[in-house]
Design an enzyme around this catalytic site. Structure first.
Site, PDB file in Angstrom:
ATOM      1  N   ASP A  97      53.345  34.477  62.821  1.00  0.00           N
ATOM      2  CA  ASP A  97      53.948  33.093  62.746  1.00  0.00           C
ATOM      3  C   ASP A  97      55.178  33.045  63.698  1.00  0.00           C
ATOM      4  O   ASP A  97      56.041  33.935  63.716  1.00  0.00           O
ATOM      5  CB  ASP A  97      54.355  33.004  61.558  1.00  0.00           C
ATOM      6  N   LYS A 135      51.215  38.930  57.688  1.00  0.00           N
ATOM      7  CA  LYS A 135      51.544  38.022  58.556  1.00  0.00           C
ATOM      8  C   LYS A 135      52.991  38.540  59.199  1.00  0.00           C
ATOM      9  O   LYS A 135      53.931  38.812  58.554  1.00  0.00           O
ATOM     10  CB  LYS A 135      51.913  36.577  57.824  1.00  0.00           C
ATOM     11  N   GLU A 195      50.207  32.526  50.776  1.00  0.00           N
ATOM     12  CA  GLU A 195      51.445  33.697  51.215  1.00  0.00           C
ATOM     13  C   GLU A 195      52.250  33.616  49.727  1.00  0.00           C
ATOM     14  O   GLU A 195      53.624  33.615  50.214  1.00  0.00           O
ATOM     15  CB  GLU A 195      51.985  33.179  52.375  1.00  0.00           C
ATOM     16  N   ASP A 205      52.524  24.586  60.772  1.00  0.00           N
ATOM     17  CA  ASP A 205      53.247  24.760  59.570  1.00  0.00           C
ATOM     18  C   ASP A 205      54.528  23.718  59.814  1.00  0.00           C
ATOM     19  O   ASP A 205      54.420  22.568  59.075  1.00  0.00           O
ATOM     20  CB  ASP A 205      53.679  26.252  59.630  1.00  0.00           C
ATOM     21  N   HIS A 259      64.890  39.755  56.111  1.00  0.00           N
ATOM     22  CA  HIS A 259      63.796  39.179  56.475  1.00  0.00           C
ATOM     23  C   HIS A 259      64.124  38.383  57.756  1.00  0.00           C
ATOM     24  O   HIS A 259      64.668  37.388  57.630  1.00  0.00           O
ATOM     25  CB  HIS A 259      63.289  38.217  55.304  1.00  0.00           C
ATOM     26  N   LYS A 301      52.573  23.287  52.075  1.00  0.00           N
ATOM     27  CA  LYS A 301      53.582  23.720  51.362  1.00  0.00           C
ATOM     28  C   LYS A 301      54.304  22.701  50.495  1.00  0.00           C
ATOM     29  O   LYS A 301      54.455  21.405  50.913  1.00  0.00           O
ATOM     30  CB  LYS A 301      54.969  24.094  52.294  1.00  0.00           C
ATOM     31  N   LYS A 333      56.134  38.042  61.629  1.00  0.00           N
ATOM     32  CA  LYS A 333      57.171  37.194  62.237  1.00  0.00           C
ATOM     33  C   LYS A 333      57.431  37.608  63.459  1.00  0.00           C
ATOM     34  O   LYS A 333      57.951  38.544  63.837  1.00  0.00           O
ATOM     35  CB  LYS A 333      58.199  37.033  61.204  1.00  0.00           C
ATOM     36  N   GLU A 345      50.031  31.054  63.831  1.00  0.00           N
ATOM     37  CA  GLU A 345      50.817  30.080  63.002  1.00  0.00           C
ATOM     38  C   GLU A 345      52.012  29.470  64.051  1.00  0.00           C
ATOM     39  O   GLU A 345      52.997  30.136  64.412  1.00  0.00           O
ATOM     40  CB  GLU A 345      51.205  30.728  61.807  1.00  0.00           C
TER      41      GLU A 345
HETATM   42  C1  MUC Z   1      57.011  30.255  57.448  1.00  0.00           C
HETATM   43  O1  MUC Z   1      57.401  29.679  58.437  1.00  0.00           O
HETATM   44  O2  MUC Z   1      55.729  30.511  57.071  1.00  0.00           O
HETATM   45  C2  MUC Z   1      56.696  31.746  54.793  1.00  0.00           C
HETATM   46  C3  MUC Z   1      56.459  33.312  54.832  1.00  0.00           C
HETATM   47  C4  MUC Z   1      57.514  33.795  55.543  1.00  0.00           C
HETATM   48  O3  MUC Z   1      57.749  34.935  55.585  1.00  0.00           O
HETATM   49  O4  MUC Z   1      58.598  32.970  55.760  1.00  0.00           O
HETATM   50  C5  MUC Z   1      57.971  31.693  55.601  1.00  0.00           C
HETATM   51  C6  MUC Z   1      58.244  30.481  56.293  1.00  0.00           C
HETATM   52 MG    MG Z   2      55.144  29.251  58.976  1.00  0.00          MG
END
Ligand code: MUC
Ligand code: MG
Length: 369
Positions: free
Chosen positions: A194, A163, A323, A245, A18, A269, A165, A220
């Protein structure tokens, strides 16, 4: 009376690497807290974080040490039914350590809700919904793999919000990756990004302009957490919603960001906020300020995910969904009855407390010794 507090680290491999801009995860270390009371009731909490110290300032090992050494001794002997009094003591004496505090508060509330024989959501104000939309994060780092993964999720009716990354590569490369995925998946799915703070303000201006034009729905944390004025300028400049976030380390940050209109959406969170009640306060600040809500995760296992689900089920408005897919990223199922994901939603458990139970043999086999 609180008799014993145990902290347990459990290392579970992820189903695939991941990749975030700050870390690549191959395993997740769950930090679990078990509180036993003299009336025979026990409660569970979780303080899981991401990538050791790459994401947050508490590591799994520091959380365990701080609970065992500094927090548990303050609580043992107190009346566990007085959750507010227990947490007031901890919040007064212990600085920082929001993740550790979240795990303790969750465990106390789980125990109290079990005692009262009600779901945790009913101690948090009462649920407004029994199921929550759940996004999936595409973070293999490979465009074709991400598209195939998303298509499999759509096929299984598990997720239709994705989402991505980004931030580890250059802006142009990232934008091309995101827009290729958006094009392949089409307009019936929501694609979001994000950046995990990786961009400068100038990178963000360029990157967001291209993503907005390509139909991306949410951006994000594009810039560093402390750059709230830059975040506000981006929120003002673009119509695509900007979400805070990492900038939200508790309700006070929410108030500061809302005052300068730094974000259109807050990712709530429970661990980042310092617990279920601080997270609820953060959500209330958002709602009073006209900021939309998203139910975030630190990729917790079942305990943190269920606790978050109970809280998010009480939010009046949860416009951007959640999420809460953490347990689905893990190769091992640790519950007697897994959490139920169906029709693109997570079902909020209905039993007393968190409404879930560990398979204790599995947990024992996987815990760190
Ligand atoms: C984040 O920064 O959002 C939440 C979902 C994911 O894949 O990583 C986290 C951290
Ligand atoms: Mg995030």
């Amino acid at each position: 009376m609180i008799q014993a507090i145990e902290t347990i680290l459990v290392d579970v491999p992820t189903i695939r690497p991941h990749k975030l801009s700050v870390a690549t995860m191959h395993t997740q270390t769950l930090v679990l807290v078990r509180i036993r009371c003299s009336d025979g009731i026990e409660g569970w909490g979780e303080a899981t974080t991401i990538g050791g110290l790459n994401y947050g300032e508490e590591s799994p090992e520091s959380i365990k040490t701080n609970i065992d050494t500094h927090i548990a001794p303050l609580l043992v002997g107190m009346d566990g039914r007085s959750v507010a009094a227990c947490m007031a003591k901890i919040r007064k004496i212990i600085q920082g350590n929001r993740f550790a505090k979240c795990a303790i508060e969750t465990a106390l509330l789980d125990a109290q809700a079990r005692r009262l024989d009600i779901p945790l959501s009913e101690l948090l104000g009462g649920r407004l919904r029994d199921a929550l939309p759940v996004a999936w994060t595409l973070a293999s780092g490979d465009t074709a793999k991400d598209i195939a993964e998303a298509e499999a999720m759509l096929e299984r009716r598990r997720h239709r919000i994705f989402k991505l990354k980004i931030g580890a590569r250059g802006v142009k490369e990232d934008v091309a990756h995101v827009l290729a995925i958006k094009k392949a998946l089409g307009d019936s799915v929501s694609v979001r990004v994000d950046v995990n703070m990786a961009w400068s303000e100038l990178d963000a201006v360029n990157g967001i302009a291209a993503l907005e034009a390509g139909g991306i729905d949410l951006i994000e944390q594009p810039v560093r957490a402390e750059l709230s004025a830059a975040l506000a300028r981006l929120a003002e400049r673009f119509s695509v919603p900007i979400m805070a976030d990492e900038a939200l380390k508790g309700p006070q940050d929410g108030l500061s960001l809302a005052r300068i209109a730094a974000a259109d959406v807050f990712a709530v969170k429970i661990c980042q906020a310092g617990g279920l009640f601080p997270a609820r306060l953060l959500a209330e600040v958002a709602q009073l300020s006209g900021v939309a809500l998203y139910g975030g995760t630190m990729l917790e296992g079942a305990i943190g995910t269920a606790a978050s689900a109970h809280l998010f089920s009480t939010f009046g408005d949860l416009q951007f969904g959640t999420e809460l897919f953490g347990p689905l990223l893990l190769t091992e199922e640790l519950l007697e009855q897994p959490l139920v994901y169906k029709d693109f939603m997570l079902q909020v458990p209905t039993g007393p407390g968190l409404g879930i139970r560990f398979d204790m043999d599995k947990l024992d086999a996987l815990r760190r010794r």
